[in-house]
Design an enzyme around this catalytic site. Structure first.
Site, PDB file in Angstrom:
ATOM      1  N   CYS A  43       0.830  -1.209   0.000  1.00  0.00           N
ATOM      2  CA  CYS A  43       0.000   0.000   0.000  1.00  0.00           C
ATOM      3  C   CYS A  43       0.862   1.255   0.000  1.00  0.00           C
ATOM      4  CB  CYS A  43      -0.926  -0.021   1.216  1.00  0.00           C
ATOM      5  SG  CYS A  43      -1.943   1.436   1.333  1.00  0.00           S
ATOM      6  N   CYS A  48      -1.754   1.723  -2.896  1.00  0.00           N
ATOM      7  CA  CYS A  48      -2.723   2.800  -2.660  1.00  0.00           C
ATOM      8  C   CYS A  48      -2.114   4.199  -2.631  1.00  0.00           C
ATOM      9  CB  CYS A  48      -3.436   2.629  -1.318  1.00  0.00           C
ATOM     10  SG  CYS A  48      -3.294   1.051  -0.510  1.00  0.00           S
ATOM     11  N   LYS A  51      -0.238   5.462  -5.831  1.00  0.00           N
ATOM     12  CA  LYS A  51      -1.284   5.498  -6.861  1.00  0.00           C
ATOM     13  C   LYS A  51      -2.169   6.729  -6.699  1.00  0.00           C
ATOM     14  CE  LYS A  51      -5.054   4.001  -5.909  1.00  0.00           C
ATOM     15  NZ  LYS A  51      -5.936   2.895  -5.543  1.00  0.00           N
ATOM     16  N   TYR A 179     -10.151  -2.811 -10.608  1.00  0.00           N
ATOM     17  CA  TYR A 179      -9.946  -1.416 -10.201  1.00  0.00           C
ATOM     18  C   TYR A 179      -8.563  -0.902 -10.573  1.00  0.00           C
ATOM     19  CZ  TYR A 179      -7.288  -2.424  -5.832  1.00  0.00           C
ATOM     20  OH  TYR A 179      -6.340  -2.796  -4.914  1.00  0.00           O
ATOM     21  N   GLU A 183      -7.965   2.367 -12.828  1.00  0.00           N
ATOM     22  CA  GLU A 183      -7.282   3.519 -12.227  1.00  0.00           C
ATOM     23  C   GLU A 183      -6.082   3.935 -13.079  1.00  0.00           C
ATOM     24  OE1 GLU A 183      -8.471   2.826  -7.536  1.00  0.00           O
ATOM     25  OE2 GLU A 183      -6.548   2.080  -8.233  1.00  0.00           O
ATOM     26  N   HIS A 438     -26.474  22.364   1.158  1.00  0.00           N
ATOM     27  CA  HIS A 438     -26.723  22.904  -0.170  1.00  0.00           C
ATOM     28  C   HIS A 438     -25.819  24.089  -0.457  1.00  0.00           C
ATOM     29  CE1 HIS A 438     -29.023  23.749  -3.761  1.00  0.00           C
ATOM     30  NE2 HIS A 438     -29.025  25.020  -3.410  1.00  0.00           N
ATOM     31  N   GLU A 443     -25.725  16.081  -1.234  1.00  0.00           N
ATOM     32  CA  GLU A 443     -27.122  16.287  -0.838  1.00  0.00           C
ATOM     33  C   GLU A 443     -28.077  15.413  -1.643  1.00  0.00           C
ATOM     34  OE1 GLU A 443     -28.991  20.135  -1.655  1.00  0.00           O
ATOM     35  OE2 GLU A 443     -27.465  20.544  -3.160  1.00  0.00           O
TER      36      GLU A 443
HETATM   37  C1  LIG Z   1      -1.584  -0.667  -7.494  1.00  0.00           C
HETATM   38  C2  LIG Z   1      -2.332  -0.992  -6.227  1.00  0.00           C
HETATM   39  C3  LIG Z   1      -3.255  -0.102  -5.746  1.00  0.00           C
HETATM   40  C4  LIG Z   1      -3.940  -0.367  -4.574  1.00  0.00           C
HETATM   41  N1  LIG Z   1      -4.844   0.545  -4.122  1.00  0.00           N
HETATM   42  C5  LIG Z   1      -5.511   0.324  -2.978  1.00  0.00           C
HETATM   43  C6  LIG Z   1      -6.418   1.300  -2.469  1.00  0.00           C
HETATM   44  O1  LIG Z   1      -6.623   2.356  -3.076  1.00  0.00           O
HETATM   45  N2  LIG Z   1      -7.045   1.042  -1.285  1.00  0.00           N
HETATM   46  C7  LIG Z   1      -6.827  -0.117  -0.581  1.00  0.00           C
HETATM   47  O2  LIG Z   1      -7.393  -0.294   0.497  1.00  0.00           O
HETATM   48  N3  LIG Z   1      -5.985  -1.077  -1.064  1.00  0.00           N
HETATM   49  C8  LIG Z   1      -5.320  -0.880  -2.231  1.00  0.00           C
HETATM   50  N4  LIG Z   1      -4.433  -1.822  -2.689  1.00  0.00           N
HETATM   51  C9  LIG Z   1      -4.315  -3.104  -1.964  1.00  0.00           C
HETATM   52  C10 LIG Z   1      -3.426  -2.975  -0.714  1.00  0.00           C
HETATM   53  O3  LIG Z   1      -2.153  -2.500  -1.111  1.00  0.00           O
HETATM   54  C11 LIG Z   1      -3.304  -4.320  -0.021  1.00  0.00           C
HETATM   55  O4  LIG Z   1      -4.590  -4.811   0.276  1.00  0.00           O
HETATM   56  C12 LIG Z   1      -2.503  -4.231   1.283  1.00  0.00           C
HETATM   57  O5  LIG Z   1      -1.224  -3.726   1.062  1.00  0.00           O
HETATM   58  C13 LIG Z   1      -2.411  -5.624   1.917  1.00  0.00           C
HETATM   59  O6  LIG Z   1      -1.622  -5.581   3.074  1.00  0.00           O
HETATM   60  P1  LIG Z   1      -0.845  -6.870   3.548  1.00  0.00           P
HETATM   61  O7  LIG Z   1      -0.270  -6.544   4.890  1.00  0.00           O
HETATM   62  O8  LIG Z   1      -1.689  -8.057   3.428  1.00  0.00           O
HETATM   63  O9  LIG Z   1       0.332  -7.085   2.492  1.00  0.00           O
HETATM   64  P2  LIG Z   1       1.409  -6.106   1.868  1.00  0.00           P
HETATM   65  O10 LIG Z   1       1.148  -4.705   2.190  1.00  0.00           O
HETATM   66  O11 LIG Z   1       1.521  -6.512   0.461  1.00  0.00           O
HETATM   67  O12 LIG Z   1       2.742  -6.503   2.638  1.00  0.00           O
HETATM   68  C14 LIG Z   1       3.350  -7.755   2.496  1.00  0.00           C
HETATM   69  C15 LIG Z   1       4.845  -7.578   2.651  1.00  0.00           C
HETATM   70  O13 LIG Z   1       5.458  -8.855   2.821  1.00  0.00           O
HETATM   71  C16 LIG Z   1       6.715  -8.848   2.186  1.00  0.00           C
HETATM   72  N5  LIG Z   1       7.092 -10.257   1.986  1.00  0.00           N
HETATM   73  C17 LIG Z   1       6.477 -11.153   1.181  1.00  0.00           C
HETATM   74  N6  LIG Z   1       7.060 -12.373   1.327  1.00  0.00           N
HETATM   75  C18 LIG Z   1       8.054 -12.230   2.231  1.00  0.00           C
HETATM   76  C19 LIG Z   1       9.009 -13.119   2.809  1.00  0.00           C
HETATM   77  N7  LIG Z   1       9.010 -14.414   2.497  1.00  0.00           N
HETATM   78  N8  LIG Z   1       9.903 -12.619   3.687  1.00  0.00           N
HETATM   79  C20 LIG Z   1       9.903 -11.307   4.032  1.00  0.00           C
HETATM   80  N9  LIG Z   1       9.002 -10.420   3.531  1.00  0.00           N
HETATM   81  C21 LIG Z   1       8.093 -10.871   2.647  1.00  0.00           C
HETATM   82  C22 LIG Z   1       6.457  -8.047   0.926  1.00  0.00           C
HETATM   83  O14 LIG Z   1       7.662  -7.523   0.409  1.00  0.00           O
HETATM   84  C23 LIG Z   1       5.508  -6.965   1.423  1.00  0.00           C
HETATM   85  O15 LIG Z   1       6.197  -5.797   1.807  1.00  0.00           O
HETATM   86  C24 LIG Z   1      -3.704  -1.578  -3.849  1.00  0.00           C
HETATM   87  C25 LIG Z   1      -2.770  -2.498  -4.346  1.00  0.00           C
HETATM   88  C26 LIG Z   1      -2.090  -2.207  -5.509  1.00  0.00           C
HETATM   89  C27 LIG Z   1      -1.089  -3.192  -6.026  1.00  0.00           C
END
Ligand SMILES: Cc1cc2nc3c(=O)[nH]c(=O)nc-3n(C[C@H](O)[C@H](O)[C@H](O)COP(=O)(O)OP(=O)(O)OC[C@H]3O[C@@H](n4cnc5c(N)ncnc54)[C@H](O)[C@@H]3O)c2cc1C
Length: 449
Positions: A43, A48, A51, A179, A183, A438, A443
């Site tokens: 994110c 997010c 973006k 999405y 976007e 308004h 509204e």
């Molecule tokens: C282009 C784009 C736009 C988005 N826009 C939105 C939005 O507008 N609003 C919204 O709510 N969501 C949005 N999202 C989705 C949002 O980013 C995710 O839902 C959110 O980041 C999920 O969080 P998470 O903690 O599950 O994983 P992540 O934030 O993906 O974190 C996982 C982390 O684990 C690390 N990792 C993976 N495997 C290993 C390993 N084996 N060892 C060590 N580290 C590891 C990765 O490097 C990563 O940093 C968007 C996603 C993208 C790709």
């Protein structure tokens, strides 16, 4: 004294992992987190946040054009510098990366800036070869872009690379209809790139109300975005000038500068060692968990995109918080997945909460649909022929508002407040009893007849 190096080892410092780690630590646990890329996760680093900054940057194209009608003369033709915006955005991402790292450090969370793999019941091995043990393991590894497989598909990029482009492509092809595809189509189109979306089906934004996705399609076409529906890829080859030649089933060949896949996101599970400890997975590899985010292995939990419940940052954060409170504060908490509001930051944006008209008809049968199809005042003055559409879905038996769907300027901002009303189970009569602000677009939602 614990028998383990840590009480909690979190794999992945993204939205879910950071929240869980710092809250667990605040509850008194000894916590470590491993991050293989950058602290902050998708994110903050490549989702997010950057973006949305690009969306803001892109929208100036329309604002500058509309400004004339509001009396503003801008000398000469406005021009756009991609590298300047890109570097401003990446600079802010660096700042946020620093803040997230600081937050973890301030909470005494040990950070390993490397990849981690589960190598035993309570054992984690880091890329450097270091082995640590933990009483609990939290998998918060997120998801990664699904990449299509056909000859030359390696020449395409994903959203990961889109933030780093060294020049603004003149022609961009985006695969997908969700999405992220819409976007980025909006972003590149506003910057002046020629954009086409290639979609294997004939629907955009399948989980959103059809009225809204149809309206976005209409407006996007008006803005010059092309769509190729029911089309799949055959091959991509590189032309002599470095551009890409794309062969497709269902559409004519095309030459473009960039092909970007936005075809979904798969749980990040490969090489995690899930088989070693027997963690159960679902059809696309997602980690299966119970309502407390616990896997079938008693001391291993998973939150966020890797569980493929709802792939949104605020959901991952809530799951991380609930996990930490449940396991380290003796305060069992679950996350409610009802009425999660969401937005598509397209041009104009879409937002939604609750059931679509179709879902409500199937589920409740007897519903009332209130609709406002209007031209926002700003668009009227600007001479912009772009209409907003708001829909409110009401359960006829109870008068409860069960869904709200909007497309139009600022619709995501407007939705956050109305989502509270829907989550609270308010009725159409409650909406009607609320005095309008308004003049505003919002509204419309309390004036529907
Ligand atoms: C282009 C784009 C736009 C988005 N826009 C939105 C939005 O507008 N609003 C919204 O709510 N969501 C949005 N999202 C989705 C949002 O980013 C995710 O839902 C959110 O980041 C999920 O969080 P998470 O903690 O599950 O994983 P992540 O934030 O993906 O974190 C996982 C982390 O684990 C690390 N990792 C993976 N495997 C290993 C390993 N084996 N060892 C060590 N580290 C590891 C990765 O490097 C990563 O940093 C968007 C996603 C993208 C790709």
């Amino acid at each position: 004294m614990s028998d383990y190096d840590f009480d909690l080892f979190t794999i992945g410092a993204g939205s879910g992992g950071v929240r869980a780690s710092r809250v667990a630590s605040a509850h008194g646990a000894k916590v470590a987190v491993a991050e293989e890329y950058r602290v902050g996760g998708t994110c903050v680093i490549r989702g997010c946040v950057p973006k949305k900054m690009l969306v803001y940057g892109a929208h100036f194209a329309e604002d500058l054009e509309d400004a004339k009608q509001f009396g503003w003369d801008l000398e000469g033709e406005p021009s756009f510098d991609w590298i300047r915006l890109r570097d401003t955005v990446l600079g802010d991402v660096d700042r946020l990366n620093g803040l997230y790292t600081e937050t973890l450090e301030n909470h005494d969370v040990t950070i390993f800036h490397e990849r981690a793999e589960i190598t035993g019941e309570h054992e984690i091995t880091l890329a450097s070869g270091k082995v640590v043990t933990a009483k609990y393991i939290l998998i918060a590894t997120g998801a990664q872009p699904a990449v299509l497989d056909f000859p030359g598909s390696d020449l395409a990029i994903t959203s990961n690379e889109a933030f780093h482009l060294d020049e603004l492509p003149k022609r961009v092809m985006i695969a997908g209809g969700g999405y992220i595809a819409n976007e980025f189509a909006g972003i590149f189109n506003e910057f002046g790139s020629k954009v086409c979306i290639v979609n294997r089906g004939d629907k955009l934004l399948r989980s959103y109300d059809e009225g809204l996705s149809d309206r976005l399609l209409k407006i996007s076409l008006m803005k010059g975005i092309q769509f190729h529906f029911n089309t799949t890829f055959k091959s991509i080859t590189k032309n002599d000038d470095g551009s890409l030649h794309v062969e497709m089933n269902g559409s004519e060949d095309m030459d473009v500068d960039v092909v970007m896949f936005a075809t979904g996101r798969n749980p990040n599970v490969s090489g995690l060692g899930l088989d070693t400890v027997g963690v159960e997975q679902g059809k696309i590899g997602e980690i299966l968990v119970d309502e407390y985010s616990k896997t079938n292995v008693d001391h291993i939990y998973a939150v966020g995109d890797v569980t493929n419940r709802v792939q949104l940052t605020p959901v991952a954060i809530r799951e991380g918080q609930a996990f930490a409170d449940t396991v380290f504060n003796d305060d069992p908490k679950t996350v409610s997945y009802d009425h999660i509001p969401s937005a598509v930051f397209s041009h104009p944006p879409i937002s939604a909460v609750g059931m679509t008209e179709g879902e409500a008809r199937n589920k409740l049968g007897n519903i009332k649909v209130f609709q406002s199809d209007f031209r926002p005042m700003k668009n009227v003055v600007a001479g912009r022929n772009e209409r907003g559409l708001y829909k409110v879905i009401v359960d006829a038996a109870t008068d409860k508002v069960v869904g709200i769907h909007m497309i139009g300027p600022e619709s995501a901002e407007i939705m956050q407040g109305f989502a509270v009303a829907v989550k609270a189970g308010l009725t159409k009569a409650d909406f009607d009893a609320t005095v309008a602000i308004h003049p505003s677009m919002a509204e419309e939602l309390v004036l529907l007849k």
